[in-house]
Design a protein around this motif. Structure first.
Motif, PDB file in Angstrom:
ATOM      1  N   UNK A 159      30.690 111.236 101.029  1.00 16.02           N
ATOM      2  CA  UNK A 159      31.798 110.745 100.204  1.00 16.02           C
ATOM      3  C   UNK A 159      33.132 110.830 100.946  1.00 16.02           C
ATOM      4  N   UNK A 160      33.369 111.957 101.636  1.00 15.92           N
ATOM      5  CA  UNK A 160      34.629 112.115 102.377  1.00 15.92           C
ATOM      6  C   UNK A 160      34.738 111.100 103.505  1.00 15.92           C
ATOM      7  N   UNK A 161      33.651 110.909 104.233  1.00 15.44           N
ATOM      8  CA  UNK A 161      33.661 109.948 105.336  1.00 15.44           C
ATOM      9  C   UNK A 161      33.886 108.532 104.830  1.00 15.44           C
ATOM     10  N   UNK A 162      33.172 108.175 103.775  1.00 15.60           N
ATOM     11  CA  UNK A 162      33.311 106.821 103.218  1.00 15.60           C
ATOM     12  C   UNK A 162      34.740 106.590 102.737  1.00 15.60           C
ATOM     13  N   UNK A 163      35.313 107.577 102.090  1.00 17.12           N
ATOM     14  CA  UNK A 163      36.683 107.448 101.594  1.00 17.12           C
ATOM     15  C   UNK A 163      37.664 107.295 102.750  1.00 17.12           C
ATOM     16  N   UNK A 164      37.506 108.119 103.783  1.00 11.16           N
ATOM     17  CA  UNK A 164      38.401 108.058 104.932  1.00 11.16           C
ATOM     18  C   UNK A 164      38.300 106.695 105.625  1.00 11.16           C
ATOM     19  N   UNK A 165      37.090 106.238 105.884  1.00 10.86           N
ATOM     20  CA  UNK A 165      36.919 104.978 106.608  1.00 10.86           C
ATOM     21  C   UNK A 165      37.266 103.760 105.750  1.00 10.86           C
ATOM     22  N   UNK A 166      37.177 103.877 104.429  1.00 11.80           N
ATOM     23  CA  UNK A 166      37.542 102.749 103.574  1.00 11.80           C
ATOM     24  C   UNK A 166      39.043 102.476 103.622  1.00 11.80           C
ATOM     25  N   UNK A 167      39.814 103.449 104.048  1.00 11.18           N
ATOM     26  CA  UNK A 167      41.267 103.302 104.108  1.00 11.18           C
ATOM     27  C   UNK A 167      41.757 102.823 105.474  1.00 11.18           C
ATOM     28  N   UNK A 168      40.859 102.673 106.416  1.00 14.69           N
ATOM     29  CA  UNK A 168      41.226 102.255 107.766  1.00 14.69           C
ATOM     30  C   UNK A 168      41.020 100.762 107.946  1.00 14.69           C
ATOM     31  N   UNK A 169      41.791 100.209 108.845  1.00  7.88           N
ATOM     32  CA  UNK A 169      41.575  98.831 109.271  1.00  7.88           C
ATOM     33  C   UNK A 169      40.198  98.753 109.932  1.00  7.88           C
ATOM     34  N   UNK A 170      39.429  97.730 109.603  1.00  8.63           N
ATOM     35  CA  UNK A 170      38.101  97.571 110.203  1.00  8.63           C
ATOM     36  C   UNK A 170      38.156  97.528 111.725  1.00  8.63           C
ATOM     37  N   UNK A 171      39.253  96.985 112.266  1.00  5.92           N
ATOM     38  CA  UNK A 171      39.371  96.856 113.716  1.00  5.92           C
ATOM     39  C   UNK A 171      39.599  98.205 114.412  1.00  5.92           C
ATOM     40  N   UNK A 172      39.995  99.224 113.674  1.00 11.62           N
ATOM     41  CA  UNK A 172      40.325 100.520 114.274  1.00 11.62           C
ATOM     42  C   UNK A 172      39.257 101.586 114.041  1.00 11.62           C
ATOM     43  N   UNK A 173      38.251 101.264 113.239  1.00 15.70           N
ATOM     44  CA  UNK A 173      37.204 102.233 112.933  1.00 15.70           C
ATOM     45  C   UNK A 173      36.408 102.630 114.174  1.00 15.70           C
ATOM     46  N   UNK A 174      36.079 101.669 115.019  1.00 19.50           N
ATOM     47  CA  UNK A 174      35.309 101.954 116.232  1.00 19.50           C
ATOM     48  C   UNK A 174      36.037 102.933 117.141  1.00 19.50           C
ATOM     49  N   UNK A 175      37.346 102.707 117.348  1.00 17.91           N
ATOM     50  CA  UNK A 175      38.124 103.610 118.200  1.00 17.91           C
ATOM     51  C   UNK A 175      38.177 105.013 117.615  1.00 17.91           C
ATOM     52  N   UNK A 176      38.269 105.113 116.300  1.00 19.12           N
ATOM     53  CA  UNK A 176      38.298 106.432 115.665  1.00 19.12           C
ATOM     54  C   UNK A 176      36.950 107.131 115.809  1.00 19.12           C
ATOM     55  N   UNK A 177      35.858 106.375 115.664  1.00 26.82           N
ATOM     56  CA  UNK A 177      34.532 106.954 115.879  1.00 26.82           C
ATOM     57  C   UNK A 177      34.366 107.445 117.312  1.00 26.82           C
ATOM     58  N   UNK A 178      34.828 106.662 118.264  1.00 27.15           N
ATOM     59  CA  UNK A 178      34.751 107.056 119.678  1.00 27.15           C
ATOM     60  C   UNK A 178      35.515 108.354 119.898  1.00 27.15           C
ATOM     61  N   UNK A 179      36.698 108.445 119.322  1.00 27.47           N
ATOM     62  CA  UNK A 179      37.511 109.660 119.450  1.00 27.47           C
ATOM     63  C   UNK A 179      36.789 110.863 118.839  1.00 27.47           C
ATOM     64  N   UNK A 180      36.228 110.683 117.637  1.00 24.87           N
ATOM     65  CA  UNK A 180      35.499 111.771 116.990  1.00 24.87           C
ATOM     66  C   UNK A 180      34.302 112.224 117.831  1.00 24.87           C
TER      67      UNK A 180
END
Length: 128
Positions: A66-87
């Motif tokens: 739930x926390x992950x879905x909520x966090x990623x739902x608030x991000x631009x789709x184009x920036x999710x990959x970069x955030x995953x790479x960072x994590x």
């Protein structure tokens, strides 16, 4: 929540003792946290004499999902990959986790678009 998930159930005094081993929180702060978690339906209580026993009302995996879905739902789709790479680069992972990720990524690669579309503003092609 991690305390309750780890030991299954605990009284407020047990939670206070365990939290104080790591943090300099007052008893009232811990009790406020427990009350809020009950209010959010994350914990449930059972009366045992004069004390309350707290137990999880949600699994750790469900809470993380739930926390992950909520966090990623608030991000631009184009920036999710970069955030995953960072994590991924900043997280200690087991070899088994890395192998699983490789398999998932190889599967996703088969149908992945060349570029993910922006979802920031409706009707806009790409605002990013």
């Amino acid at each position: 929540m991690r305390i309750i998930w780890t030991i299954g159930q605990a009284s407020s005094s047990e939670v206070i003792t365990l939290i104080r081993a790591k943090k300099n929180w007052t008893e009232s702060t811990v009790k406020t946290l427990l009350r809020r978690l009950v209010g959010k339906n994350a914990l449930k209580t059972a009366k045992d004499g004069r004390r309350f026993i707290y137990s999880p009302n949600i699994t750790e995996n469900d809470a993380m999902d739930q926390m992950s879905a909520k966090m990623f739902s608030r991000m631009c789709n184009m920036k999710k990959g970069k955030e995953l790479i960072k994590l991924i680069s900043e997280t200690t992972l087991s070899k088994a986790d890395i192998q699983t990720m490789r398999a998932v990524l190889n599967d996703k690669l088969q149908t992945a678009p060349d570029q993910v579309e922006c979802n920031c503003l409706p009707g806009e092609g790409s605002c990013c």
